[in-house]
Design a protein around this motif. Structure first.
Motif, short mmCIF file in Angstrom:
data_model
loop_
_atom_site.label_atom_id
_atom_site.label_comp_id
_atom_site.label_asym_id
_atom_site.label_seq_id
_atom_site.Cartn_x
_atom_site.Cartn_y
_atom_site.Cartn_z
N ALA A 1 0.44 -0.97 -0.22
CA ALA A 1 0.00 -0.06 0.28
C ALA A 1 1.10 1.78 0.30
O ALA A 1 2.13 1.65 0.50
CB ALA A 1 -0.50 0.03 1.38
N ASP A 2 0.69 2.41 -0.07
CA ASP A 2 1.57 3.60 -0.27
C ASP A 2 0.07 4.78 0.44
O ASP A 2 -1.38 4.60 0.99
CB ASP A 2 1.33 4.31 -1.62
N GLY A 3 1.06 5.84 0.83
CA GLY A 3 0.35 6.28 2.00
C GLY A 3 0.05 6.36 2.84
O GLY A 3 0.33 5.13 3.56
N CYS A 4 -1.04 6.97 3.84
CA CYS A 4 -1.10 6.50 5.23
C CYS A 4 -2.60 7.08 5.68
O CYS A 4 -2.94 8.32 4.67
CB CYS A 4 -0.40 6.82 5.59
N LEU A 5 -2.87 6.96 6.55
CA LEU A 5 -4.46 7.55 7.01
C LEU A 5 -4.56 9.27 7.48
O LEU A 5 -6.13 9.48 7.18
CB LEU A 5 -5.27 6.65 7.95
N PHE B 1 3.54 16.93 12.68
CA PHE B 1 4.98 16.26 12.94
C PHE B 1 6.19 15.34 11.97
O PHE B 1 6.99 15.88 12.02
CB PHE B 1 4.51 16.35 14.25
N CYS B 2 4.93 15.21 11.18
CA CYS B 2 5.63 13.55 10.38
C CYS B 2 6.63 14.46 9.26
O CYS B 2 6.55 14.74 8.87
CB CYS B 2 4.99 12.67 10.44
N CYS B 3 7.64 13.42 9.49
CA CYS B 3 8.72 13.63 8.70
C CYS B 3 9.08 12.78 7.45
O CYS B 3 10.09 12.89 6.63
CB CYS B 3 10.77 14.70 9.70
N VAL B 4 8.58 11.94 7.79
CA VAL B 4 8.70 10.30 7.03
C VAL B 4 8.00 10.28 5.79
O VAL B 4 7.42 9.47 5.09
CB VAL B 4 8.98 9.51 7.49
N LYS B 5 6.09 10.86 6.11
CA LYS B 5 4.84 11.02 5.30
C LYS B 5 5.60 11.24 3.76
O LYS B 5 6.06 11.76 3.79
CB LYS B 5 3.89 11.95 6.13
N SER B 6 4.70 10.82 2.94
CA SER B 6 4.57 10.57 1.67
C SER B 6 2.95 11.49 1.76
O SER B 6 2.31 11.66 2.25
CB SER B 6 3.78 9.50 0.60
N ARG B 7 2.78 12.18 0.59
CA ARG B 7 2.22 13.11 0.40
C ARG B 7 0.90 12.35 -0.50
O ARG B 7 -0.08 12.64 -0.09
CB ARG B 7 1.55 14.77 -0.70
N ARG B 8 1.06 10.87 -0.35
CA ARG B 8 0.20 10.29 -1.16
C ARG B 8 -1.10 9.95 -0.22
O ARG B 8 -1.07 9.55 0.92
CB ARG B 8 0.44 9.10 -1.47
N SER B 9 -2.46 9.76 -0.55
CA SER B 9 -3.47 9.29 0.25
C SER B 9 -3.29 8.12 0.00
O SER B 9 -3.21 6.94 -0.63
CB SER B 9 -4.99 10.00 0.07
N PHE B 10 -3.84 6.99 1.13
CA PHE B 10 -3.77 5.70 1.31
C PHE B 10 -4.47 4.97 0.51
O PHE B 10 -5.44 5.23 0.29
CB PHE B 10 -4.93 5.09 2.16
N HIS B 11 -3.84 4.43 -0.39
CA HIS B 11 -4.51 2.59 -1.22
C HIS B 11 -3.93 1.70 -1.25
O HIS B 11 -2.65 1.39 -2.03
CB HIS B 11 -4.75 3.83 -3.24
N ARG B 12 -4.25 0.70 -1.58
CA ARG B 12 -3.87 -0.02 -1.47
C ARG B 12 -3.01 -0.58 -2.76
O ARG B 12 -3.65 -0.28 -3.88
CB ARG B 12 -4.73 -1.67 -1.10
#
Ligand code: SF4
Length: 422
Positions: free
Chosen positions: A193-197, A202-213
């Motif tokens: 999956a990509d992205g997160c919910l 504060f997060c410095c490791v997230k991706s800009r993508r919304s969550f998808h499998r």
């Protein structure tokens, strides 16, 4: 094991290291590897002929038990054991991983600025070129093959290989779960999956993508290409990281298919290293939404599974200040579910992350201690709590003291979370 003397270097093929990961305060090598020993250094190569570790052998080296390791992301990590006391109580390991890129460590030691560490890295770069003329001499063909493989894996080729790895899985892994320390961060990454919910502020490791499998076809393509990518060295892996930031939200259909098919394809059953392990991240929501059937199924597959849940804080005001869109009751429910699953599922360990920062309110720490002490009637050895230092923190010594205070009161194993990428 075959040792061969070539001018002033000793080449050893087919060395057998330990067949399981252990916690040790000295350099333990796992799996199968080849070695080149010069008067000054010990260079270890994986079965593809790619440099894996370097250790200095003379008195100029920082400490006899310290070493450099190259990751599959082509990053060098310096394993420091001789400089700090009580590392195990902070990290759950006997060494401090010093990274060659910015991270959230509370220790300021930068070995990559040291002359003798730079010299070791330069010696390794020269070695590949130095070996080429020797290939024409009358040396046994197995040694010649091995040296040929090494000389083909120069700095440029290794950089290209990392690009290839990232291309297969769809980009670099910005952070590995803290539990991957149990396999020295040696995991095969496979994205389900990509992205997160949440997209926390504060997060410095997230991706800009919304969550998808990812689709099943995409996961199967990755498995095929990863098998080719790891090639002859595949047998030195026994661990899989199902990414990315919230693989648990991908649900059993994707998780189960990816884990089971990767286990088969990567032949983990016959790995040189025993005790296959599976790592993934989850969130409060994905943990609460996952039904018993998922955990029952996960408990049956031939991996020991570690799921790391980012809870960050048990204080409502702090959750709001760090822009984590998560209600307090979900944090508490997820924590209770973690405790419950850790008692019920022998082959699953759920761990949780909370933040450590010098600008976080006292209420954050009070609520955390309440959660990890008062909610438990005794000490439990399963279900580690990881405290992740915020990058914005300035007073590292104060944070280390804060960590000791929390650890002392915790009724769960508690460690610092040092972010490593792949
Ligand atoms: S902390 Fe976790 S959930 Fe929040 S943005 Fe970062 S990766 Fe996503």
């Amino acid at each position: 094991m075959n040792a061969f003397q070539l001018n002033n270097i000793e080449v050893t093929l087919d060395k057998k290291g330990a067949n399981r990961y252990t916690k040790a305060s000295y350099p333990v090598r796992n799996g199968r590897f080849c070695e080149i020993k010069t008067a000054e250094y010990l260079f270890e190569y994986n079965l593809n002929g790619e440099i894996k570790t370097i250790r200095g052998l003379n008195s100029n080296w920082p400490h006899p038990a310290e070493w450099l390791k190259r990751t599959d992301a082509n990053d060098w990590v310096f394993y420091s054991v001789g400089r700090y006391h009580r590392l195990f109580s902070f990290l759950g390991e006997y060494y401090l991983p010093c990274l060659s890129y910015p991270s959230n460590s509370l220790w300021e030691y930068n070995p990559f600025g040291e002359f003798n560490v730079q010299k070791a890295l330069a010696a390794r770069s020269r070695l590949e070129a130095d070996l080429r003329p020797m290939l024409t001499n009358g040396i046994p063909s197995r040694v010649k093959d091995f040296l040929g493989r090494i000389s083909r894996h120069d700095l440029y080729t290794l950089r290209l290989k990392t690009e290839k790895l990232h291309q297969i899985i769809g980009g670099p892994v910005s952070v590995l779960p803290p539990d991957t320390r149990h396999v020295d961060y040696e995991v095969i990454p496979l994205m389900v999956a990509d992205g997160c919910l949440y997209h926390c502020g504060f997060c410095c490791v997230k991706s800009r993508r919304s969550f998808h499998r990812r689709s099943e076809a995409n996961i199967r393509r990755q498995i095929r290409e990863l098998k080719t990518f790891y090639g002859a060295n595949l047998g030195n892996y026994n661990a899989l990281f199902l990414g990315n930031h919230d693989a648990l939200a991908a649900e059993w259909d994707s998780l189960g298919m990816a884990a089971v098919e990767a286990y088969e394809a990567f032949d983990f059953e016959r790995s040189h290293i025993k005790n296959p392990a599976l790592f993934l991240f989850g969130s409060a929501d994905s943990l609460l939404n996952a039904g018993d059937k998922l955990f029952e199924a996960l408990n049956q597959i031939p991996f020991h599974t570690y799921i790391n849940i980012g809870l960050e804080s048990a204080d409502a005001v702090t959750l709001s200040q760090i822009n984590k869109p998560l209600e307090l009751n979900k944090v508490k429910d997820a924590f209770q579910k973690m405790l419950d699953l850790n008692r019920r599922c022998l082959n699953i360990e759920i761990t949780a992350n909370f933040l450590l920062g010098d600008r976080l309110a006292p209420e954050h720490y009070a609520a955390l201690i309440e959660l990890i002490r008062s909610c438990l009637n005794r000490f439990y050895s399963k279900g580690a709590i990881y405290l992740s230092p915020l990058n914005s923190s300035r007073n590292r010594a104060a944070l280390l003291r804060r960590f000791v205070e929390i650890k002392t009161k915790s009724r769960l194993p508690t460690y610092l979370y040092l972010i490593q990428r792949l």
